[in-house]
Design a protein around this motif. Structure first.
Motif, PDB file in Angstrom:
ATOM      1  N   ASP A 190       0.069   8.184  -4.623  1.00 20.94           N
ATOM      2  CA  ASP A 190      -1.056   8.805  -5.329  1.00 20.94           C
ATOM      3  C   ASP A 190      -1.502  10.083  -4.631  1.00 20.94           C
ATOM      4  O   ASP A 190      -1.763  11.107  -5.287  1.00 20.94           O
ATOM      5  CB  ASP A 190      -2.228   7.829  -5.422  1.00 20.94           C
ATOM      6  CG  ASP A 190      -1.948   6.645  -6.336  1.00 20.94           C
ATOM      7  OD1 ASP A 190      -0.982   6.718  -7.127  1.00 20.94           O
ATOM      8  OD2 ASP A 190      -2.689   5.643  -6.260  1.00 20.94           O
ATOM      9  N   GLU A 237       5.207  -9.419  -5.293  1.00 22.62           N
ATOM     10  CA  GLU A 237       3.922  -8.797  -5.598  1.00 22.62           C
ATOM     11  C   GLU A 237       3.667  -7.668  -4.616  1.00 22.62           C
ATOM     12  O   GLU A 237       2.916  -7.821  -3.657  1.00 22.62           O
ATOM     13  CB  GLU A 237       2.810  -9.856  -5.540  1.00 22.62           C
ATOM     14  CG  GLU A 237       2.891 -10.930  -6.603  1.00 22.62           C
ATOM     15  CD  GLU A 237       2.702 -10.372  -8.011  1.00 22.62           C
ATOM     16  OE1 GLU A 237       1.907  -9.421  -8.171  1.00 22.62           O
ATOM     17  OE2 GLU A 237       3.338 -10.879  -8.947  1.00 22.62           O
ATOM     18  N   ARG A 258       0.804  -1.220   0.000  1.00 22.34           N
ATOM     19  CA  ARG A 258       0.000   0.000   0.000  1.00 22.34           C
ATOM     20  C   ARG A 258       0.850   1.289   0.000  1.00 22.34           C
ATOM     21  O   ARG A 258       0.357   2.343   0.406  1.00 22.34           O
ATOM     22  CB  ARG A 258      -0.982   0.024   1.175  1.00 22.34           C
ATOM     23  CG  ARG A 258      -2.187  -0.889   0.984  1.00 22.34           C
ATOM     24  CD  ARG A 258      -3.264  -0.657   2.073  1.00 22.34           C
ATOM     25  NE  ARG A 258      -4.473  -1.394   1.753  1.00 22.34           N
ATOM     26  CZ  ARG A 258      -4.683  -2.681   2.081  1.00 22.34           C
ATOM     27  NH1 ARG A 258      -3.739  -3.339   2.744  1.00 22.34           N
ATOM     28  NH2 ARG A 258      -5.798  -3.281   1.747  1.00 22.34           N
ATOM     29  N   PRO A 265       4.775   8.577  -9.753  1.00 20.74           N
ATOM     30  CA  PRO A 265       5.200   7.220 -10.119  1.00 20.74           C
ATOM     31  C   PRO A 265       4.046   6.450 -10.757  1.00 20.74           C
ATOM     32  O   PRO A 265       2.888   6.581 -10.347  1.00 20.74           O
ATOM     33  CB  PRO A 265       5.611   6.608  -8.785  1.00 20.74           C
ATOM     34  CG  PRO A 265       4.857   7.380  -7.753  1.00 20.74           C
ATOM     35  CD  PRO A 265       4.717   8.767  -8.292  1.00 20.74           C
ATOM     36  N   SER A 266       4.363   5.664 -11.755  1.00 26.87           N
ATOM     37  CA  SER A 266       3.335   4.845 -12.397  1.00 26.87           C
ATOM     38  C   SER A 266       3.122   3.542 -11.641  1.00 26.87           C
ATOM     39  O   SER A 266       2.101   2.872 -11.795  1.00 26.87           O
ATOM     40  CB  SER A 266       3.739   4.536 -13.843  1.00 26.87           C
ATOM     41  OG  SER A 266       4.984   3.856 -13.888  1.00 26.87           O
ATOM     42  N   SER A 267       4.105   3.175 -10.804  1.00 27.09           N
ATOM     43  CA  SER A 267       4.054   1.938 -10.035  1.00 27.09           C
ATOM     44  C   SER A 267       5.007   2.069  -8.853  1.00 27.09           C
ATOM     45  O   SER A 267       5.920   2.905  -8.861  1.00 27.09           O
ATOM     46  CB  SER A 267       4.490   0.764 -10.917  1.00 27.09           C
ATOM     47  OG  SER A 267       4.859  -0.369 -10.148  1.00 27.09           O
ATOM     48  N   TRP A 268       4.805   1.236  -7.855  1.00 24.53           N
ATOM     49  CA  TRP A 268       5.728   1.215  -6.716  1.00 24.53           C
ATOM     50  C   TRP A 268       7.143   0.869  -7.158  1.00 24.53           C
ATOM     51  O   TRP A 268       8.112   1.263  -6.513  1.00 24.53           O
ATOM     52  CB  TRP A 268       5.251   0.230  -5.647  1.00 24.53           C
ATOM     53  CG  TRP A 268       5.290  -1.220  -6.054  1.00 24.53           C
ATOM     54  CD1 TRP A 268       4.292  -1.925  -6.675  1.00 24.53           C
ATOM     55  CD2 TRP A 268       6.371  -2.138  -5.875  1.00 24.53           C
ATOM     56  NE1 TRP A 268       4.692  -3.217  -6.894  1.00 24.53           N
ATOM     57  CE2 TRP A 268       5.965  -3.383  -6.407  1.00 24.53           C
ATOM     58  CE3 TRP A 268       7.644  -2.036  -5.309  1.00 24.53           C
ATOM     59  CZ2 TRP A 268       6.771  -4.517  -6.407  1.00 24.53           C
ATOM     60  CZ3 TRP A 268       8.466  -3.159  -5.301  1.00 24.53           C
ATOM     61  CH2 TRP A 268       8.030  -4.383  -5.846  1.00 24.53           C
ATOM     62  N   LYS A 269       7.266   0.181  -8.288  1.00 19.98           N
ATOM     63  CA  LYS A 269       8.582  -0.221  -8.782  1.00 19.98           C
ATOM     64  C   LYS A 269       9.415   0.971  -9.252  1.00 19.98           C
ATOM     65  O   LYS A 269      10.641   0.857  -9.360  1.00 19.98           O
ATOM     66  CB  LYS A 269       8.431  -1.243  -9.912  1.00 19.98           C
ATOM     67  CG  LYS A 269       7.831  -2.560  -9.445  1.00 19.98           C
ATOM     68  CD  LYS A 269       7.735  -3.574 -10.571  1.00 19.98           C
ATOM     69  CE  LYS A 269       7.167  -4.897 -10.061  1.00 19.98           C
ATOM     70  NZ  LYS A 269       7.089  -5.914 -11.143  1.00 19.98           N
ATOM     71  N   ASP A 270       8.776   2.096  -9.498  1.00 13.73           N
ATOM     72  CA  ASP A 270       9.515   3.295  -9.914  1.00 13.73           C
ATOM     73  C   ASP A 270      10.432   3.794  -8.803  1.00 13.73           C
ATOM     74  O   ASP A 270      11.487   4.380  -9.078  1.00 13.73           O
ATOM     75  CB  ASP A 270       8.551   4.422 -10.306  1.00 13.73           C
ATOM     76  CG  ASP A 270       7.829   4.157 -11.604  1.00 13.73           C
ATOM     77  OD1 ASP A 270       8.162   3.158 -12.284  1.00 13.73           O
ATOM     78  OD2 ASP A 270       6.919   4.942 -11.951  1.00 13.73           O
ATOM     79  N   GLN A 275      11.921  -6.192  -6.855  1.00 10.76           N
ATOM     80  CA  GLN A 275      10.817  -6.018  -7.786  1.00 10.76           C
ATOM     81  C   GLN A 275      10.168  -7.317  -8.272  1.00 10.76           C
ATOM     82  O   GLN A 275       9.181  -7.282  -8.999  1.00 10.76           O
ATOM     83  CB  GLN A 275      11.251  -5.149  -8.968  1.00 10.76           C
ATOM     84  CG  GLN A 275      11.532  -3.725  -8.573  1.00 10.76           C
ATOM     85  CD  GLN A 275      11.702  -2.790  -9.758  1.00 10.76           C
ATOM     86  OE1 GLN A 275      11.489  -3.166 -10.895  1.00 10.76           O
ATOM     87  NE2 GLN A 275      12.089  -1.556  -9.487  1.00 10.76           N
ATOM     88  N   GLY A 281       1.564   2.754  -2.600  1.00  5.93           N
ATOM     89  CA  GLY A 281       0.937   3.533  -3.669  1.00  5.93           C
ATOM     90  C   GLY A 281      -0.142   4.481  -3.182  1.00  5.93           C
ATOM     91  O   GLY A 281      -0.428   5.482  -3.840  1.00  5.93           O
ATOM     92  N   SER A 336       2.961  -3.366  -3.631  1.00 11.57           N
ATOM     93  CA  SER A 336       1.955  -2.338  -3.982  1.00 11.57           C
ATOM     94  C   SER A 336       2.343  -1.006  -3.344  1.00 11.57           C
ATOM     95  O   SER A 336       3.223  -0.946  -2.479  1.00 11.57           O
ATOM     96  CB  SER A 336       0.564  -2.756  -3.498  1.00 11.57           C
ATOM     97  OG  SER A 336       0.519  -2.910  -2.105  1.00 11.57           O
TER      98      SER A 336
END
Length: 334
Positions: free
Chosen positions: A305, A332, A299, A317-322, A329, A301, A334
């Protein structure tokens, strides 16, 4: 291991702006630590000398130094100044420094330290929800406007007061390290009437009959969520691969140890922190099912957001991986 204390955040910020220090050489690592059992994996690493262990496996004698901080803002200043190599702080400070250094130092997360609930508590009997706080109240957080507690309070305020009103309670928050906030709140003789805490401090406060819980971070975020993240610069990771990997492996082993031996983890905390907390009380906290020590981000993200939408982040960021390095990575998150 050597333990060293850093100067005030203002002094560190000055150093960061004027005298950036080089990253430590391979075989030396300086780690920023904070207060509470949300940082328990670091206490286990230190107690069991896990970084040194993994360094020796690849032929490197790693010298480990530890620095104690009271909030994420000071931690970020220290990382940017080169005073520490590995930072640990809440999701808010992590996202702030990722955004600030994108395209330059490129600070990113290494891994989560775990998902744990943290409570907003008060000694004001008139406060049942955050709507009941007034200008006469003061809420202690580790770092005003930056710490995960401060950001979570903003998310809660937006839900309570409406979009655009997320800073409704900012002017009654003050920066205090958790131990100082506990002393202030439980004494009942200071201006502090609220504390957005962290374990174990919130549970110690709730032992006082005059203190009660207003909300939990899990209520605000919709469930379990990462509290703290270990993070560093791209330069340190690239120039010190063996030392970096030793830290990563040590963190993984520490989390496995906590989940397998809560009693041993409690003992490590007491030894490292020289804590006077009752061992049985601490163990009862660690055995709470809401406590999930794990490397996987959860969470994060929600914060990303929110901060992007309210203008606190320039880069969305487009994803938590950014904002995490590749090492984590494959999970799974978030």
């Amino acid at each position: 291991m050597k333990r060293f204390l850093l100067a005030a955040a203002a002094a560190v910020a000055t150093i960061a702006a004027t005298l950036p220090a080089p990253a430590a050489a391979e075989g030396k690592i300086r780690i920023a630590d904070q207060f509470g059992i949300a940082y328990l994996p670091l206490h286990v690493i230190r107690d069991r000398q896990l970084i040194e262990k993994y360094g020796k496996e690849v032929g490197v004698d790693i010298e480990v130094e530890w620095a104690k901080f009271g909030g994420g803002a000071a931690v970020n200043d220290a990382l940017l100044s080169g005073s520490v190599d590995i930072a640990t702080a809440g999701v808010g400070p992590t996202l702030t420094i990722w955004d600030r250094t994108k395209g330059s130092q490129d600070v990113k997360g290494i891994a989560s330290l775990g998902s744990l609930p943290f409570f907003l508590v008060t000694n004001n009997p008139n406060v049942k929800t955050i709507k009941d706080f007034t200008k006469a109240d003061k809420i202690a957080v580790p770092s005003v406007g930056v710490s995960i507690q401060s950001r979570t309070l903003q998310i809660a305020a937006e839900k309570e007061f409406g979009v655009g009103n997320h800073k409704q309670l900012d002017d009654i928050t003050v920066s205090l390290p958790h131990p100082d906030a506990v002393a202030a709140l439980t004494s009942g003789s200071t201006e502090i009437t609220g504390h957005f805490a962290t374990p174990p401090f919130q549970y110690q406060e709730l032992q006082n009959p005059k203190v009660h819980k207003v909300l939990s971070s899990y209520d605000v975020l919709g469930g379990p969520a990462t509290v703290n993240i270990a993070y560093t610069t791209a330069k340190f990771r690239e120039e010190n691969p063996k030392t970096y990997n030793a830290f990563f492996l040590a963190l993984r082993e520490a989390i496995d140890f906590i989940n397998a031996d809560k009693a041993g983890a409690a003992d490590a905390y007491i030894r490292v922190e020289k804590s006077k907390i009752d061992r049985a009380f601490l163990l009862s906290i660690l055995e709470d099912q809401d406590f999930q020590y794990k490397l996987t981000p959860e969470r994060t993200g929600v914060y990303a957001d929110f901060l992007a939408r309210t203008g606190a982040l320039k880069n969305k960021p487009s994803s938590w991986k950014d904002y995490f390095f590749e090492d984590i990575q494959s999970v799974e998150g978030s």
